[in-house]
Write a protein that holds these residues in place. Sequence first.
Motif, PDB file in Angstrom:
ATOM      1  N   GLN A 166      57.691  72.086  70.855  1.00 47.04           N
ATOM      2  CA  GLN A 166      56.890  71.971  71.818  1.00 47.04           C
ATOM      3  C   GLN A 166      55.331  72.332  71.800  1.00 47.04           C
ATOM      4  N   ALA A 167      55.156  73.483  70.930  1.00 44.25           N
ATOM      5  CA  ALA A 167      53.852  73.645  70.570  1.00 44.25           C
ATOM      6  C   ALA A 167      52.982  72.535  69.678  1.00 44.25           C
ATOM      7  N   ALA A 168      54.086  72.036  68.737  1.00 48.79           N
ATOM      8  CA  ALA A 168      53.369  70.718  68.062  1.00 48.79           C
ATOM      9  C   ALA A 168      53.003  69.792  69.033  1.00 48.79           C
ATOM     10  N   PHE A 169      53.798  69.206  70.223  1.00 50.22           N
ATOM     11  CA  PHE A 169      53.300  68.252  71.072  1.00 50.22           C
ATOM     12  C   PHE A 169      51.657  68.739  71.592  1.00 50.22           C
ATOM     13  N   GLU A 172      44.815  67.400  68.067  1.00 52.11           N
ATOM     14  CA  GLU A 172      43.898  68.226  66.952  1.00 52.11           C
ATOM     15  C   GLU A 172      44.123  67.929  65.696  1.00 52.11           C
ATOM     16  N   GLN A 173      45.426  67.679  65.294  1.00 50.93           N
ATOM     17  CA  GLN A 173      45.739  67.213  63.892  1.00 50.93           C
ATOM     18  C   GLN A 173      46.975  66.866  63.813  1.00 50.93           C
ATOM     19  N   PHE A 174      47.564  66.234  62.768  1.00 52.94           N
ATOM     20  CA  PHE A 174      48.795  65.494  62.504  1.00 52.94           C
ATOM     21  C   PHE A 174      49.730  66.851  62.354  1.00 52.94           C
ATOM     22  N   GLN A 175      51.043  66.475  63.074  1.00 53.31           N
ATOM     23  CA  GLN A 175      52.103  67.554  63.297  1.00 53.31           C
ATOM     24  C   GLN A 175      53.206  67.181  62.447  1.00 53.31           C
ATOM     25  N   TYR A 176      53.405  67.992  61.584  1.00 54.40           N
ATOM     26  CA  TYR A 176      54.813  67.731  60.531  1.00 54.40           C
ATOM     27  C   TYR A 176      55.794  68.896  60.459  1.00 54.40           C
ATOM     28  N   THR A 177      56.820  68.568  60.886  1.00 54.62           N
ATOM     29  CA  THR A 177      57.822  69.690  60.503  1.00 54.62           C
ATOM     30  C   THR A 177      59.152  69.069  59.834  1.00 54.62           C
ATOM     31  N   TYR A 178      59.585  70.031  58.749  1.00 56.89           N
ATOM     32  CA  TYR A 178      60.830  69.815  58.079  1.00 56.89           C
ATOM     33  C   TYR A 178      61.980  70.527  58.468  1.00 56.89           C
ATOM     34  N   GLY A 221      47.294  63.095  66.228  1.00 59.85           N
ATOM     35  CA  GLY A 221      48.054  62.006  67.464  1.00 59.85           C
ATOM     36  C   GLY A 221      49.056  61.671  66.987  1.00 59.85           C
ATOM     37  N   LYS A 222      49.526  62.054  65.698  1.00 63.52           N
ATOM     38  CA  LYS A 222      50.951  61.744  65.192  1.00 63.52           C
ATOM     39  C   LYS A 222      51.858  62.981  65.149  1.00 63.52           C
ATOM     40  N   LEU A 223      52.900  62.707  65.453  1.00 64.64           N
ATOM     41  CA  LEU A 223      53.960  63.728  65.094  1.00 64.64           C
ATOM     42  C   LEU A 223      55.267  63.147  64.239  1.00 64.64           C
ATOM     43  N   LEU A 224      55.323  63.787  63.005  1.00 62.46           N
ATOM     44  CA  LEU A 224      56.586  63.418  61.989  1.00 62.46           C
ATOM     45  C   LEU A 224      57.644  64.681  61.993  1.00 62.46           C
ATOM     46  N   LEU A 225      58.812  64.384  62.045  1.00 66.67           N
ATOM     47  CA  LEU A 225      59.897  65.165  62.048  1.00 66.67           C
ATOM     48  C   LEU A 225      60.992  64.919  61.407  1.00 66.67           C
ATOM     49  N   GLY A 250      54.045  70.639  55.639  1.00 64.05           N
ATOM     50  CA  GLY A 250      54.200  71.236  57.088  1.00 64.05           C
ATOM     51  C   GLY A 250      54.957  72.663  57.109  1.00 64.05           C
ATOM     52  N   THR A 251      55.585  72.705  58.473  1.00 62.16           N
ATOM     53  CA  THR A 251      56.247  73.916  58.741  1.00 62.16           C
ATOM     54  C   THR A 251      57.579  73.785  58.404  1.00 62.16           C
ATOM     55  N   THR A 252      58.315  74.363  57.604  1.00 61.62           N
ATOM     56  CA  THR A 252      59.844  74.057  57.332  1.00 61.62           C
ATOM     57  C   THR A 252      60.661  75.298  58.331  1.00 61.62           C
TER      58      THR A 252
END
Length: 233
Positions: free
Chosen positions: A34-37, A42-48, A129-133, A157-159
Amino acid sequence: MLSSQLALPVTLPDDETYASYFGGQDSLEVNHLQAAFNHLNEQFQYTYLCGLGDSGKSHLLYATCVHAHELGLSSMLLSLSEVQHYGPQVLEGVDALDVVCIDDLHLIAGDEAWEKALFNFFNRFNEPGKLLLISADLLPDMLHLDLPDLESRLKWGTTLQIRSMSDDDKAQALTNRAKMRGLELSDECARFLLTRLSRDMRALLDVLDTLDHASMAAQRKLTIPFIKATLKL
């Protein structure tokens, strides 16, 4: 075009949300996503996400696409167990979306065409503006990828490592999901299902669907005798 066929809302269960995730909206995983959204512009959001089959990571991918849809963002879930055989061309045009979730990445490890396509997609998609999970059953450096650059990207990103659910967790998850549907499933009944059926959560939730419809049709509460008769156990 295949990608348009996989787009929301057709492929997503309507009850796989952050609220129905085991641990709920106060869990570390949900809070992080939810914080990533909130920081998407602000910046590309990526989580593994790393976890075995019973960890609930696929639920989080579904829920992320549902949340994106609620926010008016374009999104897609690509389950590699379902689309791998189509080939990496399924990624064509996907970078135009706002949110992309890729499940079971470990399935394409060692496939040169898929690894290159995912690396190139990652580079195209990497912008504010992009979020990758992405989810897989192992950490990036344990996947035995042939393309070092893809392994490097996956570590950006964050793992989050998610533990597998215990039988107690699954029983609670079943009773919570039933409660969200207005269905009363006792702990005794939930544990009965776990002892008599597959412990796979997806299969258990499918059974809960069956019991929900049967309970409504018969105007009966869920009891062990009713469950036995409905499921022919």
